[in-house]
Every structure is written in structure tokens, then in C-alpha cells.
Design a protein around this motif. Structure first.
Motif, PDB file in Angstrom:
ATOM      1  N   HIS A  59     -11.219 -19.599 -13.920  1.00  0.00           N
ATOM      2  CA  HIS A  59     -11.981 -21.006 -14.132  1.00  0.00           C
ATOM      3  C   HIS A  59     -12.434 -21.397 -12.778  1.00  0.00           C
ATOM      4  CE1 HIS A  59     -11.798 -24.919 -15.394  1.00  0.00           C
ATOM      5  NE2 HIS A  59     -11.894 -25.532 -14.398  1.00  0.00           N
ATOM      6  N   GLY A  85      -3.947 -24.962 -13.549  1.00  0.00           N
ATOM      7  CA  GLY A  85      -5.020 -24.200 -14.172  1.00  0.00           C
ATOM      8  C   GLY A  85      -5.143 -22.826 -13.349  1.00  0.00           C
ATOM      9  N   PHE A  86      -5.986 -22.342 -13.046  1.00  0.00           N
ATOM     10  CA  PHE A  86      -6.478 -21.216 -12.233  1.00  0.00           C
ATOM     11  C   PHE A  86      -5.833 -21.616 -10.828  1.00  0.00           C
ATOM     12  CE2 PHE A  86      -9.100 -18.166 -10.126  1.00  0.00           C
ATOM     13  CZ  PHE A  86      -8.719 -17.028 -10.492  1.00  0.00           C
ATOM     14  N   GLY A  88      -7.969 -23.174  -8.558  1.00  0.00           N
ATOM     15  CA  GLY A  88      -8.915 -23.390  -7.504  1.00  0.00           C
ATOM     16  C   GLY A  88      -8.995 -24.739  -6.615  1.00  0.00           C
ATOM     17  N   HIS A  89      -8.504 -25.753  -7.345  1.00  0.00           N
ATOM     18  CA  HIS A  89      -8.545 -27.281  -6.563  1.00  0.00           C
ATOM     19  C   HIS A  89      -7.203 -27.073  -5.760  1.00  0.00           C
ATOM     20  CE1 HIS A  89     -11.099 -28.795  -9.731  1.00  0.00           C
ATOM     21  NE2 HIS A  89     -11.681 -29.196  -9.058  1.00  0.00           N
ATOM     22  N   ASP A 128       1.647 -27.912 -14.954  1.00  0.00           N
ATOM     23  CA  ASP A 128       0.725 -27.197 -16.092  1.00  0.00           C
ATOM     24  C   ASP A 128       1.608 -26.932 -17.021  1.00  0.00           C
ATOM     25  OD1 ASP A 128      -1.181 -25.804 -17.754  1.00  0.00           O
ATOM     26  OD2 ASP A 128      -2.326 -26.050 -16.065  1.00  0.00           O
ATOM     27  N   GLN A 129       1.143 -27.151 -18.486  1.00  0.00           N
ATOM     28  CA  GLN A 129       2.054 -27.223 -19.548  1.00  0.00           C
ATOM     29  C   GLN A 129       1.871 -25.714 -20.096  1.00  0.00           C
ATOM     30  OE1 GLN A 129       1.319 -29.898 -22.663  1.00  0.00           O
ATOM     31  NE2 GLN A 129      -0.889 -30.074 -22.294  1.00  0.00           N
ATOM     32  N   ASN A 157       4.521 -30.947 -19.057  1.00  0.00           N
ATOM     33  CA  ASN A 157       3.375 -31.748 -19.528  1.00  0.00           C
ATOM     34  C   ASN A 157       3.422 -32.905 -18.268  1.00  0.00           C
ATOM     35  OD1 ASN A 157       2.008 -34.146 -20.443  1.00  0.00           O
ATOM     36  ND2 ASN A 157       2.125 -32.811 -22.469  1.00  0.00           N
ATOM     37  N   PHE A 158       2.191 -33.386 -17.711  1.00  0.00           N
ATOM     38  CA  PHE A 158       2.188 -34.271 -16.723  1.00  0.00           C
ATOM     39  C   PHE A 158       2.547 -35.799 -16.913  1.00  0.00           C
ATOM     40  CE2 PHE A 158      -2.737 -33.913 -17.499  1.00  0.00           C
ATOM     41  CZ  PHE A 158      -2.864 -35.108 -18.458  1.00  0.00           C
ATOM     42  N   VAL A 183      -9.060 -28.654 -20.947  1.00  0.00           N
ATOM     43  CA  VAL A 183      -8.452 -27.227 -20.807  1.00  0.00           C
ATOM     44  C   VAL A 183      -9.151 -26.547 -19.900  1.00  0.00           C
ATOM     45  CG1 VAL A 183      -7.700 -26.921 -23.427  1.00  0.00           C
ATOM     46  CG2 VAL A 183      -9.952 -26.655 -23.155  1.00  0.00           C
ATOM     47  N   SER A 184      -8.652 -25.122 -19.361  1.00  0.00           N
ATOM     48  CA  SER A 184      -9.324 -24.236 -18.542  1.00  0.00           C
ATOM     49  C   SER A 184     -10.192 -23.357 -19.286  1.00  0.00           C
ATOM     50  CB  SER A 184      -8.184 -23.704 -17.727  1.00  0.00           C
ATOM     51  OG  SER A 184      -7.349 -22.637 -18.637  1.00  0.00           O
ATOM     52  N   MET A 207      -1.857 -25.930 -25.644  1.00  0.00           N
ATOM     53  CA  MET A 207      -2.055 -25.488 -24.472  1.00  0.00           C
ATOM     54  C   MET A 207      -0.639 -24.950 -24.078  1.00  0.00           C
ATOM     55  SD  MET A 207      -3.801 -28.650 -22.373  1.00  0.00           S
ATOM     56  CE  MET A 207      -4.899 -29.677 -23.116  1.00  0.00           C
ATOM     57  N   ALA A 298      -0.591 -38.292 -23.512  1.00  0.00           N
ATOM     58  CA  ALA A 298      -0.289 -37.829 -22.015  1.00  0.00           C
ATOM     59  C   ALA A 298      -0.987 -38.430 -20.883  1.00  0.00           C
ATOM     60  CB  ALA A 298      -0.670 -36.208 -22.145  1.00  0.00           C
TER      61      ALA A 298
HETATM   62  C1  LIG Z   1      -9.180 -28.042 -16.343  1.00  0.00           C
HETATM   63  S1  LIG Z   1      -8.069 -27.189 -16.131  1.00  0.00           S
HETATM   64  C2  LIG Z   1      -7.702 -27.325 -14.438  1.00  0.00           C
HETATM   65  C3  LIG Z   1      -8.373 -26.476 -13.663  1.00  0.00           C
HETATM   66  C4  LIG Z   1      -7.716 -26.356 -12.258  1.00  0.00           C
HETATM   67  N1  LIG Z   1      -8.184 -27.581 -11.393  1.00  0.00           N
HETATM   68  C5  LIG Z   1      -8.630 -25.123 -11.306  1.00  0.00           C
HETATM   69  O1  LIG Z   1      -9.036 -25.462 -10.427  1.00  0.00           O
HETATM   70  O2  LIG Z   1      -8.322 -24.085 -12.028  1.00  0.00           O
HETATM   71  C6  LIG Z   1      -6.733 -28.041 -16.906  1.00  0.00           C
HETATM   72  C7  LIG Z   1      -5.390 -27.334 -16.924  1.00  0.00           C
HETATM   73  O3  LIG Z   1      -4.598 -28.490 -17.154  1.00  0.00           O
HETATM   74  C8  LIG Z   1      -3.585 -28.537 -17.980  1.00  0.00           C
HETATM   75  N2  LIG Z   1      -3.147 -29.373 -18.890  1.00  0.00           N
HETATM   76  C9  LIG Z   1      -4.056 -30.337 -19.660  1.00  0.00           C
HETATM   77  N3  LIG Z   1      -3.492 -31.270 -20.020  1.00  0.00           N
HETATM   78  C10 LIG Z   1      -2.089 -31.347 -19.502  1.00  0.00           C
HETATM   79  C11 LIG Z   1      -1.001 -32.036 -19.685  1.00  0.00           C
HETATM   80  N4  LIG Z   1      -0.895 -32.971 -20.217  1.00  0.00           N
HETATM   81  N5  LIG Z   1       0.196 -31.684 -18.790  1.00  0.00           N
HETATM   82  C12 LIG Z   1       0.298 -30.706 -18.146  1.00  0.00           C
HETATM   83  N6  LIG Z   1      -0.812 -29.679 -18.133  1.00  0.00           N
HETATM   84  C13 LIG Z   1      -1.993 -30.115 -18.734  1.00  0.00           C
HETATM   85  C14 LIG Z   1      -4.210 -27.315 -18.920  1.00  0.00           C
HETATM   86  O4  LIG Z   1      -2.971 -26.228 -19.586  1.00  0.00           O
HETATM   87  C15 LIG Z   1      -5.320 -26.527 -17.910  1.00  0.00           C
HETATM   88  O5  LIG Z   1      -4.730 -25.473 -17.433  1.00  0.00           O
END
Ligand SMILES: C[S@@+](CC[C@H](N)C(=O)[O-])C[C@H]1O[C@@H](n2cnc3c(N)ncnc32)[C@H](O)[C@@H]1O
Length: 374
Positions: A59, A85-86, A88-89, A128-129, A157-158, A183-184, A207, A298
Motif C-alpha cells: 500500500h 494497514g501496510f 507506511g505512515h 487494525d481489524q 476495531n478502532f 481499505v488498503s 476487513m 466505527a
Molecule cells: C487505508 S488503509 C491504511 C494504510 C496505512 N496508513 C499504510 O500506510 O499502509 C486502512 C486500514 O485500516 C483498517 N481499518 C479500516 N477500518 C478499521 C476499523 N474500524 N478498525 C480497525 N481497522 C480498520 C483496514 O483493515 C486497513 O488495513
């Protein structure tokens, strides 16, 4: 079977056998063995990135510098990445709050006086879920020097942010919270996860595939009105009722991504041009994904908990990808500013630059908002 501990030490990278595929280049996600083994084939990954594409299984993080400017992470701080996610941040945040020993040693040489304290290593709570991706990211970050001493990874879940902070003993909150919603690329690009209509796969979209109803099950249970409402509320679909009636009139349950996409195309055949029909297909998939994962529920829970999750002066930054998300974040920040919970909030959204847009077209819809706790 119990889930593996996401904080466990990484093992050796398993050897991937080159898969068989038709033609000269792998096309399907699971055939892209070089991208999926990025450490062994860095050149192949660089090639994909240079073409403005996302390598399979990765990602590309969005608006990274802008997120760092909004969060101003400092050595020794406690932070939260609510959507690892991956990573990166998370990697860039950890480099700031928990600089490695080499960085700290270099810093020691430059310290003017001996009584100046050495920068301590901060820590990141990362949520991350997704039970499939989380262990891979934890392993990747551990190899970069960010092990369980500085990265507290939780598969959850956040919406449970407050409970996770309390479990760590961070009762007065964190110095910053970051969320990158939706989603990633690893999730969207893998047809087996059921998020994409570009390749066939099971209509799943969870997810966390171990919890709740798949998209196929959700569709089978929803009434026409409920489906039409979701299409309107979650993605502003103009043909919501027609599509909902058509989908629910199918004699067989829709169990694959391509079957659902075809069904939407049939519902709108002759009523819109091809581009408009494809936009409707995309909106149907977005709405279904939002429902299956209760994404707005969420997000609202996260926004409610933010004030108590931040220390005084703490910063929050949220990246959104469609109007339903952005509206909720904007309203929560504006309410907080009015009530004196936030001392400052972003007055306009921050968007990807043209250069980032070209390098990573997935950054196009992203909007960044930030707030600072009073
Ligand atoms: C856009 S990606 C994040 C990418 C990340 N910032 C990176 O640099 O790789 C969103 C991630 O958040 C997770 N996610 C989305 N909604 C969520 C929730 N309510 N609780 C926990 N994780 C969640 C997804 O499973 C996904 O892995």
C-alpha cells in the motif's frame, strides 16, 4: 485455533514458488510473485511504483509529509495509528517518535552538553481489524527496527480505542492519533478478499473475514428498502431503488463479485451510458463495503472518543476518501472547536499535490483534516 500474536518476533521469510501463468507477464494478483516477495525483488517493485501503480501486497501511503506536518511527532512521544494497514505512515511516525539506536547515537555526538537528556524512544499503539495483514506488517516493521518495545500492535476495531489505551496504561491519552480510513490496496487488489469487481472472487468484503456477515450474506438478508437506503446514504447512488429491486429479484443468491457487477449493469442497461453504469457499479461496491464493515458506526465511535484519547495539546489527523467520511470528521471537529475541546482545527481540507496524484492515482480522492486538543 488461536490467532498468532501480532507482536511475536518475526520468523524467516517463506520461499515462494514461481506460479504458472498465461502469457509473458503475471496479470492476476496471486501470480505477481515478485511483487509479493518485495524483499527479494526490490527492482521489480521499483518498476511498478515508477509506472504509478501499487505493487501487489503493498500500500503506498498517502499525504505522508502533510500528515507529519499536522501531527508534529517528536522523540519520546506516545502515538496511535488507528489504521495500521501496510504500515507506511506508521513507519514514518515511528522514525520520529522512536528513533533507532543508530539515530540516537548520532544525536549523542551532536548534543551540546552532557546534561542535555538523550532522546527517549516513544511508542506507537497500532490498530487494525484485519487478521490477515496485521502479522505481515508487524514483521515488516520489526525488520526495520521497530519491534514490540516500541510498536504495540492490536488486532481490533478502532471503535475500541479507549479500551486499548487503558489496557496499555495510557490513561491520560496519547500525544497524537492518526486514522487513514477505508481499505488498503492489499485488501482491494486481492480478489480473494471480495472487494473488487475487476476480478472475480467471493463476494466477501469483510476487513476481518472471521467476524460478521460477508457481503453475499448481507445482501441475501437485506430487504429492498434497506439496500436502496444504503446505496443512497452511503454512496449517493442515483438509481438506488432500481438497482435494489433488480438485485433482490435475482432467483439465485449473488455470491461472487463479478455476478454482482453484472447484475448492476443489467439493471441499468439502456438507462445510462457505459461510464455512468461503471460509476454505479463502483458506488454499489462502496456502499456494500461500508455496510458490511459498519464503517460509519466505527468512525463515529472513534470521533466520540478522540477528546479523551488525546493529552492536552495532542494532535489528530484523519484521511478520508469519500463525502460520507469527510462530512462526519468535519462536523465532529467543528463541534469540538465550538465546545472548546479543540483549540484549533483545519479550516480547509489538505489534498494530494499534482505530483503525488501522478505518482499514486489512489491519492486523488483523499482529504486530510486535523485538530489540536485544547
Ligand atoms: C487505508 S488503509 C491504511 C494504510 C496505512 N496508513 C499504510 O500506510 O499502509 C486502512 C486500514 O485500516 C483498517 N481499518 C479500516 N477500518 C478499521 C476499523 N474500524 N478498525 C480497525 N481497522 C480498520 C483496514 O483493515 C486497513 O488495513
Amino acid at each position: 485455533m488461536s490467532e498468532p500474536d501480532p507482536n511475536a518476533a518475526p520468523g524467516p521469510t517463506p520461499h515462494r514458488r514461481r506460479p504458472r501463468y498465461k502469457g509473458t507477464h503475471p496479470r492476476r494478483f496471486e501470480e505477481k510473485y515478485k511483487e509479493l516477495a518485495a524483499e527479494q525483488y526490490p527492482e521489480a517493485v521499483r518498476h511498478v511504483l515508477a509506472r504509478g501503480q501499487t505493487p501487489a501486497g503493498q500500500h503506498v501511503p498517502i499525504l505522508v509529509e502533510e500528515v507529519l506536518s499536522a501531527l508534529v511527532p517528536k522523540p519520546g512521544e506516545r502515538g496511535v495509528d488507528a489504521t495500521l494497514g501496510f504500515g507506511g505512515h506508521a513507519q514514518r511516525l515511528l522514525e520520529r517518535i522512536a528513533p533507532s539506536d543508530e539515530h540516537r547515537a548520532a544525536d549523542d555526538e551532536h548534543r551540546a552538553a552532557d546534561d542535555e537528556p538523550r532522546a527517549t524512544r516513544g511508542a506507537l499503539l497500532a490498530l487494525d481489524q484485519d487478521p490477515l495483514q496485521l502479522p505481515r506488517t508487524v514483521e515488516r516493521l520489526a525488520k526495520l527496527g521497530f519491534g514490540a518495545d516500541v510498536l504495540h500492535a492490536r488486532r481490533t476495531n478502532f471503535a475500541a480505542l479507549g479500551a486499548e489505551l487503558a489496557a496499555l496504561g495510557w490513561n491520560d491519552g496519547a500525544d497524537f492519533v492518526f486514522a487513514d480510513l477505508g481499505v488498503s490496496s492489499m485488501q482491494i487488489d486481492d480478489p480473494a478478499r471480495g472487494f473488487t469487481f475487476k476480478h472475480d472472487g467471493p463476494l466477501d468484503m469483510r476487513m476481518n473475514p472471521k467476524k460478521g456477515l460477508s457481503a453475499a450474506q448481507w445482501l441475501a438478508r437485506a430487504a429492498v428498502e434497506e439496500l436502496a437506503q444504503a446505496l443512497t446514504d452511503d454512496s449517493d447512488e442515483p438509481h438506488a431503488l432500481r438497482i435494489a429491486r433488480f438485485v433482490k429479484a435475482q432467483r439465485n443468491e449473488l455470491t461472487t463479485t463479478v455476478a454482482l457487477a453484472e447484475c448492476v449493469r443489467e439493471a441499468l442497461a439502456g438507462r445510462a451510458d457505459d461510464d455512468a453504469i461503471e460509476s454505479s457499479v463502483r458506488r454499489v461496491f462502496q456502499a456494500l463495503r461500508i455496510e458490511v464493515n459498519d464503517e460509519f458506526g466505527a468512525l463515529e465511535a472513534l470521533l466520540r472518543q478522540l477528546p479523551s484519547a488525546l493529552r492536552a495539546g495532542g494532535r489528530v489527523a484523519v484521511l478520508t476518501f469519500h463525502s460520507g467520511e469527510d462530512r462526519r470528521v468535519k462536523q465532529a471537529f467543528e463541534r469540538g472547536a465550538k465546545d472548546g475541546v479543540y483549540a484549533a482545527i483545519s479550516d480547509a481540507v489538505v489534498r494530494a499535490s499534482p505530483a503525488e496524484h501522478r505518482a499514486n492515482p489512489r491519492s486523488a480522492p483523499a482529504k486530510l483534516r486535523w485538530a489540536r486538543r485544547a
